[in-house]
Scaffold this motif. Structure first.
Motif, mmCIF file in Angstrom:
data_model
loop_
_atom_site.group_PDB
_atom_site.id
_atom_site.type_symbol
_atom_site.label_atom_id
_atom_site.label_comp_id
_atom_site.label_asym_id
_atom_site.label_seq_id
_atom_site.Cartn_x
_atom_site.Cartn_y
_atom_site.Cartn_z
ATOM 1 N N UNK A 246 -57.546 48.133 8.531
ATOM 2 C CA UNK A 246 -56.861 48.599 9.735
ATOM 3 C C UNK A 246 -55.952 49.751 9.342
ATOM 4 N N UNK A 247 -56.044 50.840 10.103
ATOM 5 C CA UNK A 247 -55.143 51.963 9.949
ATOM 6 C C UNK A 247 -54.485 52.159 11.305
ATOM 7 N N UNK A 248 -53.172 52.324 11.305
ATOM 8 C CA UNK A 248 -52.469 52.459 12.576
ATOM 9 C C UNK A 248 -51.278 53.387 12.429
ATOM 10 N N UNK A 249 -50.832 53.917 13.572
ATOM 11 C CA UNK A 249 -49.736 54.873 13.565
ATOM 12 C C UNK A 249 -49.061 54.902 14.926
ATOM 13 N N UNK A 250 -47.869 55.487 14.943
ATOM 14 C CA UNK A 250 -47.161 55.777 16.189
ATOM 15 C C UNK A 250 -47.395 57.242 16.485
ATOM 16 N N UNK A 251 -47.690 57.528 17.728
ATOM 17 C CA UNK A 251 -48.004 58.895 18.133
ATOM 18 C C UNK A 251 -47.327 59.145 19.473
ATOM 19 N N UNK A 252 -46.125 59.706 19.454
ATOM 20 C CA UNK A 252 -45.342 59.858 20.675
ATOM 21 C C UNK A 252 -44.907 58.474 21.141
ATOM 22 N N UNK A 253 -45.156 58.172 22.409
ATOM 23 C CA UNK A 253 -44.835 56.844 22.965
ATOM 24 C C UNK A 253 -46.001 55.873 22.846
ATOM 25 N N UNK A 254 -47.036 56.270 22.149
ATOM 26 C CA UNK A 254 -48.267 55.496 22.075
ATOM 27 C C UNK A 254 -48.531 55.116 20.622
ATOM 28 N N UNK B 146 -59.353 59.345 8.378
ATOM 29 C CA UNK B 146 -59.982 60.552 8.934
ATOM 30 C C UNK B 146 -60.263 60.368 10.417
ATOM 31 N N UNK B 147 -60.727 59.190 10.802
ATOM 32 C CA UNK B 147 -61.004 58.906 12.211
ATOM 33 C C UNK B 147 -59.719 59.007 13.023
ATOM 34 N N UNK B 148 -58.637 58.421 12.534
ATOM 35 C CA UNK B 148 -57.376 58.444 13.283
ATOM 36 C C UNK B 148 -56.822 59.863 13.367
ATOM 37 N N UNK B 149 -57.051 60.668 12.335
ATOM 38 C CA UNK B 149 -56.615 62.066 12.371
ATOM 39 C C UNK B 149 -57.362 62.829 13.464
ATOM 40 N N UNK B 150 -58.661 62.632 13.561
ATOM 41 C CA UNK B 150 -59.458 63.311 14.589
ATOM 42 C C UNK B 150 -59.012 62.863 15.983
ATOM 43 N N UNK B 151 -58.765 61.568 16.146
ATOM 44 C CA UNK B 151 -58.350 61.050 17.453
ATOM 45 C C UNK B 151 -56.979 61.599 17.842
ATOM 46 N N UNK B 152 -56.019 61.585 16.928
ATOM 47 C CA UNK B 152 -54.690 62.107 17.267
ATOM 48 C C UNK B 152 -54.747 63.601 17.572
ATOM 49 N N UNK C 212 -49.276 68.137 23.678
ATOM 50 C CA UNK C 212 -48.274 67.820 22.657
ATOM 51 C C UNK C 212 -48.359 66.328 22.391
ATOM 52 N N UNK C 213 -47.406 65.789 21.642
ATOM 53 C CA UNK C 213 -47.395 64.334 21.441
ATOM 54 C C UNK C 213 -47.206 63.660 22.789
ATOM 55 N N UNK C 214 -48.000 62.659 23.079
ATOM 56 C CA UNK C 214 -47.984 62.118 24.440
ATOM 57 C C UNK C 214 -46.842 61.146 24.714
ATOM 58 N N UNK C 215 -46.235 61.334 25.883
ATOM 59 C CA UNK C 215 -45.399 60.276 26.437
ATOM 60 C C UNK C 215 -46.387 59.326 27.119
ATOM 61 N N UNK C 216 -45.935 58.157 27.467
ATOM 62 C CA UNK C 216 -46.849 57.208 28.120
ATOM 63 C C UNK C 216 -47.348 57.769 29.449
#
Length: 147
Positions: free
Chosen positions: A60-68, A85-91, A100-104
């Protein structure tokens, strides 16, 4: 195989989820496990800082990205490195869609386009596309002009 791609807000509510090869009866377990994992570990984490975990031979790889928060679970050839790499492409795709970094709120306003991006990036549990320009072109829903 990429088993799950899950987006959640800061309260732990699921915004988007995609499961591949996970039986329906196990999905609730994975949802609650991933959200609890994030709640336990996101304190003091910087934006887009990757965290790694392993559960039942699933990486499992996970991160915080803005409010998400974004969680990606995979097994077999999708280890921590491949999932990062997958999470980098998705972000990167979400950042392009939201500007920009997403708010909810912004994330939910762009929900449809984000879902289309996810479908172009991960298809039936496998990484399909990593090229930013190709993903943008396919999400426009216009016929391709070049072959």
């Amino acid at each position: 195989m990429i088993l799950a791609v899950v987006f959640a807000n800061v309260e732990g509510n699921i915004l988007i989820e995609r499961f591949h090869g996970v039986p329906v009866e196990e999905r609730l377990h994975w949802r609650s496990f991933l959200v609890k994992l994030g709640a336990d570990n996101f304190k003091g984490v910087k934006n887009e800082e990757l965290l790694v975990a392993c559960h039942k031979s699933v990486h499992i790889v996970y991160t915080v990205f803005g409010d998400v928060s974004i969680f990606i679970a995979g097994k077999e050839e999708y280890d921590e490195l491949a999932l990062s790499e997958v999470i980098f492409v998705i972000t990167s795709a979400v950042k392009d869609v939201c500007g920009k970094r997403p708010s909810e709120r912004r994330f939910l306003d762009k929900y449809g386009k984000i879902c289309l991006c996810l479908d172009e990036i991960v298809w039936k549990g496998y990484l399909e596309s990593t090229e930013k320009d190709r993903i943008k072109r396919l999400v426009r829903l216009k016929p391709p002009t070049e072959f």
